[in-house]
Design an enzyme around this catalytic site. Sequence first.
Site: not given
Ligand code: RFL
Length: 404
Positions: A68, A198, A290, A294, A401
Amino acid sequence: MIVLGAGPAGLVLANLLLDQGIDCVVLERADRAHIESRARAGFLAAATVRILERHGLAAGLRLRGKVHGTCEFRTEEARFRLDYSTLGSGDTHVVYPQQELVRDLLERFLSAGGQIRFGVEATEVRDADGDRPAVHVREPDGRTARWQGRYVAGCDGRHGAARRSLPSGSAVRRHIDHRVSWLGLLAEAPPSLDAVGYAVHGRGFAGHMARTDTVTRYYLQVARGTPADSWSDERIWDELDLRMGAKEHGPLTRGRIVERAVVDLESDVLDPLRHGRLLLAGDAGALISPSAAKGANLAVLEAELLGRALGDALLRGTEEGLDAYSARCLAHVWRAQEFSRWMIELLHAPSDWHGLPVGTRDPDTPCGAAGESLFLDALRRSRLASLAVSRRQQDWFAERYVGL
Ligand code: RFL
């Protein structure tokens, strides 16, 4: 070696450790079905894809991900496109839903003999200052237990146990509430345009992001405190139509809204990301709003840096990599935070005027907070106008970006 959390950070790290022959266990609070279906990110930067490829973790996204390279900005008056694959560094995104990446990473880890315990919630990390840090957990049956390892990687997200276990005063916390909220939506509908969309609109931001051929993510800026279920599907689509200029630019393909959640845009960075033998990666140490997609990308990058540093420490007896880990990650984190904040300012109506009908902006009373809002709105429209015409601005934008 204990890894807390099976998100992108924890699973990339666990795979890298296993590849180096380092014995590790992943403790994950949720069950497998939950983490494999949790829809979040979708846009993976070129650098992220390169990291995953370097470690043989990109087979799924190469097969099913979609390259993309275009985004489109819309206002009430006009629209323009940036083909960022031909700007800046010429890099692109691969659109690949986060839950599919998690599924791939998990499968690869398990098939290589990795150990993961689902339903095990870490409650506290103790003795990070000593040689054998301990993780206290609650098992699926409610009993408590203790795991010990040489290091603990806190990849358990922003509400996890790792961040909570840092002794008070051991890290500086830099936090901002961007004072913007999104209604994040997943629609069972094919993408309506072949670009990220956007909409910079007087009623607030609206966003369109493809996920798969049949699922699209949409965002609507909403007033803080709006309950996620207070908007009917019809009102959501009408508002998306209005802000995205469907009448002028073509209709949005409607479908069932299958997921909705309100996200208050915040950033929260700890410094340092290391306390003794406890190391933080991903959202656990540095949450990013978000707005510029990133978060998952930083999580993968940090996991690679940490995997390498832990390999040096555990296999070659040198902690130099671990000593440098935090500063190296934070350099990337702050670059991303800076751009993400820039995007927030570009895309959003000032928070205190959100929801006001455009017609109530009375030119005779542009004073106080209302005057400031009008001023800020004019600034972001000027910023957008520069982006529409200035090749230098576009190169800068493209590099930030899609880069890390
Ligand atoms: P995660 O994915 O939150 O995983 C953490 C894991 O830890 C578990 N956990 C525990 N396990 C044991 N004991 C505990 N006490 C625990 N507490 C929690 C959870 O169940 C989970 O499985 O963190 P990680 O690995 O650091 O990854 C970060 C990403 O998930 C996050 O930054 C992104 O999703 C942000 N984000 C986006 N990032 C991008 O790079 N590109 C995107 O297009 C993008 N879109 C988004 C997003 C985040 C969004 N939200 C959640 C606001 C879109 C949205 C809507």
